[in-house]
Design a protein around this motif. Structure first.
Motif, PDB file in Angstrom:
ATOM      1  N   GLU A 150      35.987  20.030 -21.941  1.00 54.96           N
ATOM      2  CA  GLU A 150      35.427  18.861 -21.828  1.00 54.96           C
ATOM      3  C   GLU A 150      36.295  17.669 -20.759  1.00 54.96           C
ATOM      4  OE1 GLU A 150      35.801  17.216 -25.828  1.00 54.96           O
ATOM      5  OE2 GLU A 150      34.313  18.437 -26.615  1.00 54.96           O
ATOM      6  N   SER A 151      37.652  18.150 -20.649  1.00 55.21           N
ATOM      7  CA  SER A 151      38.577  17.202 -20.007  1.00 55.21           C
ATOM      8  C   SER A 151      38.526  17.881 -18.676  1.00 55.21           C
ATOM      9  CB  SER A 151      39.931  17.270 -20.654  1.00 55.21           C
ATOM     10  OG  SER A 151      40.462  18.379 -20.757  1.00 55.21           O
ATOM     11  N   MET A 152      38.152  19.036 -18.370  1.00 58.10           N
ATOM     12  CA  MET A 152      38.157  19.473 -17.026  1.00 58.10           C
ATOM     13  C   MET A 152      36.871  20.098 -16.598  1.00 58.10           C
ATOM     14  SD  MET A 152      42.082  21.064 -16.716  1.00 58.10           S
ATOM     15  CE  MET A 152      42.462  21.662 -18.222  1.00 58.10           C
ATOM     16  N   ASP A 153      36.757  19.995 -15.020  1.00 61.40           N
ATOM     17  CA  ASP A 153      35.690  20.750 -14.477  1.00 61.40           C
ATOM     18  C   ASP A 153      35.664  22.302 -14.586  1.00 61.40           C
ATOM     19  OD1 ASP A 153      32.970  21.004 -13.749  1.00 61.40           O
ATOM     20  OD2 ASP A 153      33.639  20.715 -11.580  1.00 61.40           O
ATOM     21  N   VAL A 154      35.818  22.933 -15.665  1.00 60.92           N
ATOM     22  CA  VAL A 154      36.030  24.457 -15.865  1.00 60.92           C
ATOM     23  C   VAL A 154      34.955  25.106 -15.128  1.00 60.92           C
ATOM     24  CG1 VAL A 154      36.329  26.281 -17.333  1.00 60.92           C
ATOM     25  CG2 VAL A 154      37.395  24.044 -17.993  1.00 60.92           C
ATOM     26  N   LEU A 155      33.767  24.775 -15.547  1.00 57.25           N
ATOM     27  CA  LEU A 155      32.505  25.600 -14.891  1.00 57.25           C
ATOM     28  C   LEU A 155      32.618  25.331 -13.242  1.00 57.25           C
ATOM     29  CD1 LEU A 155      30.002  25.108 -17.613  1.00 57.25           C
ATOM     30  CD2 LEU A 155      31.476  26.921 -17.376  1.00 57.25           C
ATOM     31  N   GLY A 156      32.554  24.036 -12.990  1.00 64.13           N
ATOM     32  CA  GLY A 156      32.630  23.987 -11.357  1.00 64.13           C
ATOM     33  C   GLY A 156      33.914  24.679 -10.763  1.00 64.13           C
ATOM     34  N   GLU A 157      35.062  24.738 -11.385  1.00 60.95           N
ATOM     35  CA  GLU A 157      36.219  25.298 -10.701  1.00 60.95           C
ATOM     36  C   GLU A 157      35.858  26.914 -10.630  1.00 60.95           C
ATOM     37  OE1 GLU A 157      38.897  24.253  -9.300  1.00 60.95           O
ATOM     38  OE2 GLU A 157      37.922  22.448  -9.141  1.00 60.95           O
ATOM     39  N   ASN A 158      35.219  27.437 -11.764  1.00 63.31           N
ATOM     40  CA  ASN A 158      34.971  28.826 -12.054  1.00 63.31           C
ATOM     41  C   ASN A 158      33.790  29.265 -10.898  1.00 63.31           C
ATOM     42  OD1 ASN A 158      36.358  29.271 -13.938  1.00 63.31           O
ATOM     43  ND2 ASN A 158      35.044  29.743 -15.474  1.00 63.31           N
ATOM     44  N   GLU A 159      32.982  28.465 -10.542  1.00 60.44           N
ATOM     45  CA  GLU A 159      31.934  28.609  -9.650  1.00 60.44           C
ATOM     46  C   GLU A 159      32.700  28.873  -8.055  1.00 60.44           C
ATOM     47  OE1 GLU A 159      28.579  25.948  -9.845  1.00 60.44           O
ATOM     48  OE2 GLU A 159      27.789  26.653  -7.837  1.00 60.44           O
ATOM     49  N   LYS A 160      33.735  28.141  -7.985  1.00 62.41           N
ATOM     50  CA  LYS A 160      34.323  28.334  -6.647  1.00 62.41           C
ATOM     51  C   LYS A 160      35.082  29.718  -6.414  1.00 62.41           C
ATOM     52  CE  LYS A 160      35.509  23.428  -6.065  1.00 62.41           C
ATOM     53  NZ  LYS A 160      36.404  22.445  -6.484  1.00 62.41           N
ATOM     54  N   LYS A 161      35.852  30.041  -7.929  1.00 57.09           N
ATOM     55  CA  LYS A 161      36.416  31.211  -7.963  1.00 57.09           C
ATOM     56  C   LYS A 161      35.676  32.597  -7.885  1.00 57.09           C
ATOM     57  CE  LYS A 161      40.022  29.254 -10.292  1.00 57.09           C
ATOM     58  NZ  LYS A 161      40.755  28.699 -11.694  1.00 57.09           N
ATOM     59  N   SER A 162      34.508  32.137  -8.651  1.00 57.57           N
ATOM     60  CA  SER A 162      33.337  33.432  -8.636  1.00 57.57           C
ATOM     61  C   SER A 162      33.069  33.635  -7.016  1.00 57.57           C
ATOM     62  CB  SER A 162      32.080  32.860  -9.306  1.00 57.57           C
ATOM     63  OG  SER A 162      32.399  32.639 -10.744  1.00 57.57           O
ATOM     64  N   ASP A 163      32.880  32.622  -6.272  1.00 56.81           N
ATOM     65  CA  ASP A 163      32.335  32.708  -4.936  1.00 56.81           C
ATOM     66  C   ASP A 163      33.289  33.505  -3.976  1.00 56.81           C
ATOM     67  OD1 ASP A 163      30.080  31.412  -5.386  1.00 56.81           O
ATOM     68  OD2 ASP A 163      30.739  29.574  -4.651  1.00 56.81           O
ATOM     69  N   TYR A 164      34.787  33.121  -4.588  1.00 57.50           N
ATOM     70  CA  TYR A 164      35.956  33.689  -3.889  1.00 57.50           C
ATOM     71  C   TYR A 164      35.672  35.320  -4.227  1.00 57.50           C
ATOM     72  CZ  TYR A 164      40.466  34.344  -1.955  1.00 57.50           C
ATOM     73  OH  TYR A 164      41.522  34.953  -1.231  1.00 57.50           O
ATOM     74  N   ILE A 165      35.968  35.538  -5.672  1.00 57.98           N
ATOM     75  CA  ILE A 165      35.614  36.882  -5.857  1.00 57.98           C
ATOM     76  C   ILE A 165      34.685  37.637  -5.236  1.00 57.98           C
ATOM     77  CG2 ILE A 165      35.177  38.517  -8.085  1.00 57.98           C
ATOM     78  CD1 ILE A 165      36.642  36.345  -9.617  1.00 57.98           C
ATOM     79  N   LYS A 166      33.473  37.074  -5.220  1.00 55.55           N
ATOM     80  CA  LYS A 166      32.155  37.592  -4.420  1.00 55.55           C
ATOM     81  C   LYS A 166      32.657  38.176  -3.000  1.00 55.55           C
ATOM     82  CE  LYS A 166      27.474  36.879  -3.303  1.00 55.55           C
ATOM     83  NZ  LYS A 166      26.288  36.775  -4.077  1.00 55.55           N
TER      84      LYS A 166
END
Ligand SMILES: *Cc1c(COP(=O)(O)O)cnc(C)c1O
Length: 441
Positions: free
Chosen positions: A340-356
């Motif tokens: 709730e307090s952090m944009d976890v999913l938004g940050e994960n999206e960036k990390k996922s792109d990086y992993i990709k």
């Protein structure tokens, strides 16, 4: 970094010996430990695990897919400590407590809309057992005996007898076949394409139209089959499965024990297909990887089929001693607070792109057959090895020596790190895996 095998007096070695005198480890041929060192972990911080000799390991598998926000997370630690001084445990029959109440409300709010009731259990397999029993019992309460369950080939739902019955990983299941429940399997889509999803839906329709009357529920791992080698498929399959199960009066159980809580890029994998199942099982990431807890989420429709004047045969008489443990519920509440307090999913999206981007490099290797990814789960499938070569074990040993905990599933090397991993740490984790795979040749 690495083992200090020759130093027989090392603290690691002492701990290992003391352990092997009495502990029987899960999912392990214990004789392997005559040569394969056991790693005693002293402490954890963030994505790192530290052994007794001071070696650090990146926990690239989130300690069996449970950890989300790192080891010894400050927020979760604080909340548990406070709860510990307030109430450590109380039975949940006839009694209740604030963490169980608040957590249930939060889960109802964030899961697909038809899921309105929360049944607490205490581990993943047991929540699958409870969901299967509930589904069967629902139909019985409606006057229909449907003693059969349907699942996907290559599926995994846990290792207690019922959960094992609906699973399809031969390695875990074969030995116990005479003990298992009556189940049918339909083929999982063979890859992530839309065509494969539609092909598999035809097979599902075939089985539901001929055997639907005997089947209580169809259980699946939405989008990613974890223990089945991180096998992935298209969300269209979920949409189709939802429509077909509704049409044939069969429950849909979404086992989100591994996929839940942001792993696949959305909070729950079902959201990729915008479906609402009749049951959802949750565990693993639920407590951020801290404590054993699981839930079965279900609909008012199911709940109402059990709701009547007292009649021992109609109520759901299922329980576990540690059902809804307050410390575990508090860990879950703290975990949800972080979301709730952090944009976890938004940050994960960036990390996922990086992993990709990093994953692409693996396709250069001739022993790599396929790469695949869904959100914060990435897998590299190898080719050209027989099971006897135990290629996974060789990668595991290589990675450990280089400070990374990978735990391949056969010939599938995968990455499922805690969400707090940084890009530099992703580099390190993937470089070690790359080098390990390259050196196999
Ligand atoms: C891990 C897992 C389970 C079993 O959970 P346990 O807590 O290990 O019993 C069930 N289903 C899926 C999809 C899992 O990944």
């Amino acid at each position: 970094m690495g083992f200090k095998l020759d130093e027989t007096v090392s603290k690691n070695n002492q701990m290992m010996r003391r352990d092997l005198e009495v502990v029987w480890h899960p999912c392990t041929q214990m004789k392997d430990h005559e040569t394969l060192p056991l790693i005693p972990i002293k402490s954890g911080k963030g994505i790192y695990l530290y052994d007794f000799d001071g070696n650090a390991y990146i926990d690239a598998v989130s300690s069996w897919w449970v950890n989300l926000f790192g080891h010894a997370n400050k927020i979760i630690n604080e909340k548990i400590k406070t709860q510990l001084d307030t109430l450590e445990h109380v039975l949940l029959a006839g009694f209740t407590h604030e963490p169980a109440i608040e957590l249930a409300h939060k889960l109802v709010a964030i899961t697909p809309n038809k899921l309105q009731k929360v049944f607490y259990v205490d581990n993943g397999s047991s929540s699958v057992e409870a969901a299967l029993k509930m589904s069967y019992h629902y139909h019985l309460n409606k006057g229909i005996n449907k003693p059969m369950f349907l699942s996907l080939t290559n599926s995994y739902h846990g290792e207690t007898i019922g959960a094992l019955s609906v699973g399809d990983v031969a390695l875990y299941k074969e030995t116990y076949r005479p003990l298992l429940l009556a189940c049918l399997q339909v083929p999982v889509p063979k890859d992530q394409s839309q065509d494969s999803a539609h092909e598999a839906l035809e097979a599902l329709e075939g089985v539901l139209s001929t055997r639907g009357e005997e089947i209580s529920a169809f259980i699946l791992e939405p989008l990613v089959q974890g223990a089945g080698g991180m096998h992935m498929y298209h969300p269209d399959y979920l949409r189709g499965a939802r429509k077909l199960t509704e049409k044939f009066g069969v429950h849909l159980i979404a086992d989100e024990i591994m996929t839940g809580f942001g792993r696949t890029g959305k909070m729950f994998a079902c959201e990729h297909a915008e479906i609402s199942p009749d049951f959802m099982t949750l565990s693993k990431g639920l407590t951020g990887g801290y404590l054993p807890l699981s839930v079965v989420m279900t609909t008012n429709e199911v709940y109402q089929a059990f709701y009547c004047d007292y009649n021992a045969h109609k109520a759901f008489l299922h329980s576990h001693s540690y059902t809804g443990n307050p410390l575990a519920c508090t860990a879950a509440l703290a975990t949800l607070e972080i979301f709730e307090s952090m944009d976890v999913l938004g940050e994960n999206e960036k990390k996922s792109d990086y992993i990709k981007m990093k994953l692409e490099k693996f396709t250069e290797l001739t022993n790599v057959k396929k790469i695949r990814q869904q959100g914060m789960i990435a897998a590299v499938e190898l080719q050209g090895y027989s099971p006897q070569e135990r290629i996974g074990l060789r990668i595991y040993e290589y990675a450990l020596k280089h400070g990374v905990l990978l735990r391949p599933l056969g010939h599938v090397i995968y990455f499922m790190p805690p969400f707090v991993i940084t890009t530099e740490e992703i580099d390190r984790m993937m470089e070690v895996a790359y080098e390990g795979i390259r050196r196999l040749n």
